[in-house]
Design a protein around this motif. Structure first.
Motif, PDB file in Angstrom:
ATOM      1  N   HIS A   1      45.570  94.982  35.923  1.00 44.28           N
ATOM      2  CA  HIS A   1      46.543  95.904  36.269  1.00 44.28           C
ATOM      3  C   HIS A   1      47.833  96.049  35.722  1.00 44.28           C
ATOM      4  O   HIS A   1      48.503  96.881  35.030  1.00 44.28           O
ATOM      5  CB  HIS A   1      46.723  96.055  37.779  1.00 44.28           C
ATOM      6  CG  HIS A   1      47.700  96.833  38.434  1.00 44.28           C
ATOM      7  ND1 HIS A   1      47.501  98.345  38.560  1.00 44.28           N
ATOM      8  CD2 HIS A   1      49.141  96.669  38.739  1.00 44.28           C
ATOM      9  CE1 HIS A   1      48.781  98.872  38.680  1.00 44.28           C
ATOM     10  NE2 HIS A   1      49.532  97.742  39.127  1.00 44.28           N
TER      11      HIS A   1
ATOM     12  N   ARG B   1      49.539  98.237  33.010  1.00 48.61           N
ATOM     13  CA  ARG B   1      50.799  98.722  33.345  1.00 48.61           C
ATOM     14  C   ARG B   1      52.108  98.859  32.558  1.00 48.61           C
ATOM     15  O   ARG B   1      52.880  99.391  32.174  1.00 48.61           O
ATOM     16  CB  ARG B   1      51.072  98.873  34.950  1.00 48.61           C
ATOM     17  CG  ARG B   1      50.067  99.429  35.878  1.00 48.61           C
ATOM     18  CD  ARG B   1      50.732 100.830  35.709  1.00 48.61           C
ATOM     19  NE  ARG B   1      51.824 100.919  36.696  1.00 48.61           N
ATOM     20  CZ  ARG B   1      52.752 101.947  36.309  1.00 48.61           C
ATOM     21  NH1 ARG B   1      52.461 102.986  35.548  1.00 48.61           N
ATOM     22  NH2 ARG B   1      53.993 101.918  36.961  1.00 48.61           N
TER      23      ARG B   1
ATOM     24  N   LYS C   1      49.260 104.442  36.876  1.00 48.05           N
ATOM     25  CA  LYS C   1      49.637 103.975  37.824  1.00 48.05           C
ATOM     26  C   LYS C   1      48.678 102.985  38.430  1.00 48.05           C
ATOM     27  O   LYS C   1      48.965 101.661  38.977  1.00 48.05           O
ATOM     28  CB  LYS C   1      50.230 104.908  38.850  1.00 48.05           C
ATOM     29  CG  LYS C   1      51.251 105.666  38.702  1.00 48.05           C
ATOM     30  CD  LYS C   1      51.899 106.377  39.779  1.00 48.05           C
ATOM     31  CE  LYS C   1      53.172 107.018  39.387  1.00 48.05           C
ATOM     32  NZ  LYS C   1      53.482 107.918  40.508  1.00 48.05           N
ATOM     33  N   LEU C   2      47.341 103.577  38.458  1.00 45.53           N
ATOM     34  CA  LEU C   2      46.209 102.538  38.997  1.00 45.53           C
ATOM     35  C   LEU C   2      45.220 102.579  38.093  1.00 45.53           C
ATOM     36  O   LEU C   2      43.835 103.058  38.275  1.00 45.53           O
ATOM     37  CB  LEU C   2      45.707 103.134  40.492  1.00 45.53           C
ATOM     38  CG  LEU C   2      46.962 103.041  41.649  1.00 45.53           C
ATOM     39  CD1 LEU C   2      46.243 103.634  42.748  1.00 45.53           C
ATOM     40  CD2 LEU C   2      47.081 101.434  41.911  1.00 45.53           C
TER      41      LEU C   2
ATOM     42  N   VAL D   1      42.839 100.248  37.623  1.00 48.60           N
ATOM     43  CA  VAL D   1      41.842  99.865  38.275  1.00 48.60           C
ATOM     44  C   VAL D   1      40.937 100.749  38.833  1.00 48.60           C
ATOM     45  O   VAL D   1      39.734 100.909  38.692  1.00 48.60           O
ATOM     46  CB  VAL D   1      41.873  98.496  39.119  1.00 48.60           C
ATOM     47  CG1 VAL D   1      40.562  98.004  39.918  1.00 48.60           C
ATOM     48  CG2 VAL D   1      42.536  97.370  38.426  1.00 48.60           C
ATOM     49  N   ALA D   2      41.479 101.453  39.679  1.00 46.55           N
ATOM     50  CA  ALA D   2      40.950 102.968  40.107  1.00 46.55           C
ATOM     51  C   ALA D   2      40.406 103.473  39.399  1.00 46.55           C
ATOM     52  O   ALA D   2      39.233 104.259  39.468  1.00 46.55           O
ATOM     53  CB  ALA D   2      42.217 103.444  41.068  1.00 46.55           C
ATOM     54  N   GLU D   3      40.831 103.925  38.073  1.00 43.86           N
ATOM     55  CA  GLU D   3      40.296 104.836  37.047  1.00 43.86           C
ATOM     56  C   GLU D   3      38.931 104.055  36.569  1.00 43.86           C
ATOM     57  O   GLU D   3      37.906 104.696  36.233  1.00 43.86           O
ATOM     58  CB  GLU D   3      41.376 104.846  35.878  1.00 43.86           C
ATOM     59  CG  GLU D   3      40.587 105.883  34.688  1.00 43.86           C
ATOM     60  CD  GLU D   3      40.472 107.141  35.219  1.00 43.86           C
ATOM     61  OE1 GLU D   3      39.651 107.788  34.463  1.00 43.86           O
ATOM     62  OE2 GLU D   3      40.682 107.808  36.109  1.00 43.86           O
TER      63      GLU D   3
ATOM     64  N   SER E   1      42.019  95.998  32.209  1.00 42.31           N
ATOM     65  CA  SER E   1      41.318  96.101  33.539  1.00 42.31           C
ATOM     66  C   SER E   1      39.925  95.935  33.595  1.00 42.31           C
ATOM     67  O   SER E   1      39.093  95.050  34.171  1.00 42.31           O
ATOM     68  CB  SER E   1      41.812  97.158  34.573  1.00 42.31           C
ATOM     69  OG  SER E   1      43.351  97.118  34.594  1.00 42.31           O
TER      70      SER E   1
END
Length: 439
Positions: free
Chosen positions: A77, A81, A226-227, A229-231, A366
């Motif tokens: 992350h 970022r 911004k995230l 890992v979520a992507e 990530s």
């Protein structure tokens, strides 16, 4: 005239920094692995049954692997970022400090249960640090690479593994010559304390490397997520699962032929600690020489094709290895272990560049960190435990261990085949879409 100079020097500097940094990180990780096989069971998990002590010691070794996915998530992350370089500086500091603290840790006989508790906590810190290190080192080398050279330049991060192993074996070989009382009292601590010097060297080298040009371009275009890992979980979870499987033999093979092999040969074959360490040292030098050659060859044959051949060879390699190891003689043992290690190391050298090319830049740190470290937690952390269990339950029989190794390589082969098919399918879809847009 001043501007081109840094750009021509940075790829080499980035590759060198990836090599030195990962060498230090893996030195720290491997000296723990060696100590887990040789001394931690007796000093921190004393038991009347040596098998129980060894299993408890390898369990703390596994804890570091289970912490690695957390490190991959945290620093993946941060790397996607705020930048690869800042993440790597932090992981190096964490690993160095934790390793020195292990060297200062009192034993069970001195402070009781506090000793193994602190050992586990420091192992968790090591795991988090190395979990964030690998992905960043691969990307700093690969993303600085000239066009078409990602596989070769990324392999320098992988080269840090055998170099760290060589250093760790040299460190422990020098202290195992002490008598047993001195070795158990203070000798084993010296390799851990030396890490303080290596930490300073690593920090100085990494300060001289610029941020990844691909990340800087992404940042300038304000396309960082911004995230991230979520992507990754939203759009690439299937690729992540395949990459987890693809990494299996490259990770598990290292700890099978090194960490587990120390315990197996000393406890079940009757080999002395100094003899097996000498054999592994010779094999580590062979691995160090083979890996860059494998990366160079893979650039010419194609990464996917090379990885398929290497994984197939790895499936066959444990059978001659165990036949030769059972002899108990130095030359046959070196040849036997080297057969398995050459196949495994060839695969390991190339897999980093191959996997890093699967994902887009904005989630790459990530995604590859998560893939590699989850595989590390499962395949790397459990391999010495499964190997020890098999050796204990099939005393005098090496074939179950060989079959286990073959299965590990088979998982990698199947996943590489699937990834290659996905890549060709994606390329075909892109070509079809481009043809439609032209019409």
């Amino acid at each position: 005239m001043a501007n081109p100079q840094p750009s021509t020097r940075q790829p080499v500097r980035a590759a060198a920094a990836a090599f030195i940094g990962t060498m230090i990180e893996w030195y720290d990780f491997y000296i723990y692995a060696t100590a887990a096989a040789l001394v931690f069971g007796e000093l921190y998990f004393p038991s009347e049954d040596r098998f129980v002590s060894t299993m408890a010691s390898f369990a703390t070794f596994a804890v570091g692997f289970f912490a690695r996915p957390l490190g991959g998530l945290i620093f993946g992350h941060l790397g996607d970022r705020i930048g690869r370089k800042k993440a790597l500086m932090t992981t190096l500091m964490m690993m160095g400090v934790a390793t020195v603290c292990v060297g200062l840790l009192p034993s069970y006989a001195s402070v009781g249960m506090l000793a193994p508790v602190l050992l586990v906590l420091l192992r968790v810190v090591q795991g988090i640090a190395v979990g964030g290190e690998w992905g960043g080192a691969v990307l700093m080398a690969g993303e600085h690479a000239p066009e078409g050279r990602r596989t070769f330049f990324a392999s320098f991060a992988q080269l840090g593994s055998p170099a760290g192993l060589i250093l760790s074996l040299l460190a422990f070989r020098s202290v195992t010559s002490l008598d047993k009382a001195d070795f158990l009292s203070w000798g084993w601590r010296l390799p851990f304390l030396v890490s303080a010097v290596l930490l300073v060297v690593g920090i100085m080298i990494r300060l001289g490397v610029n941020e990844s040009p691909e990340f800087e371009k992404l940042k300038d275009q304000r396309r960082t997520l911004k995230l991230p890992v979520a992507e990754v979980f939203r759009s690439s979870w299937g690729l992540v699962l395949l990459c987890i499987g693809a990494n299996t033999i490259g990770i598990a093979g290292v700890y099978f032929t090194n960490t587990f092999m120390i315990a197996y040969t000393t406890q079940y074959v009757g080999i002395t600690r100094s003899l097996i360490l000498d054999c592994l040292f010779a094999v580590a030098i062979i691995q160090f020489l083979v890996q860059p050659l494998a990366a160079w060859l893979a650039e010419r044959l194609g990464g996917a094709r090379f990885l398929k051949w290497a994984a197939t060879a790895a499936m066959l390699s444990p059978y001659p290895m165990f036949v030769l190891v059972q002899s108990g003689k130095v030359v046959p043992m070196v040849i036997g272990i080297a057969i398995a290690v050459v196949c495994m190391a060839s695969f390991y050298s190339v897999i980093a560049g191959f996997v890093s090319g699967v994902f887009p830049t904005r989630v790459r740190y990530s995604a590859i960190s998560l893939s590699y470290q989850v595989c590390g937690a499962i395949a790397g952390g459990l391999t010495p435990l499964v190997g020890t269990w098999l050796a204990h339950h099939y005393v005098g029989q090496w074939w179950p261990l060989a079959v286990f190794y073959t299965c590990l390589a088979g998982v990698s082969l199947l996943c590489i085949v699937a990834l290659d098919a996905r890549r060709h399918e994606h390329a075909h879809d892109e070509a079809a879409a481009e043809a439609l847009s032209v019409r």
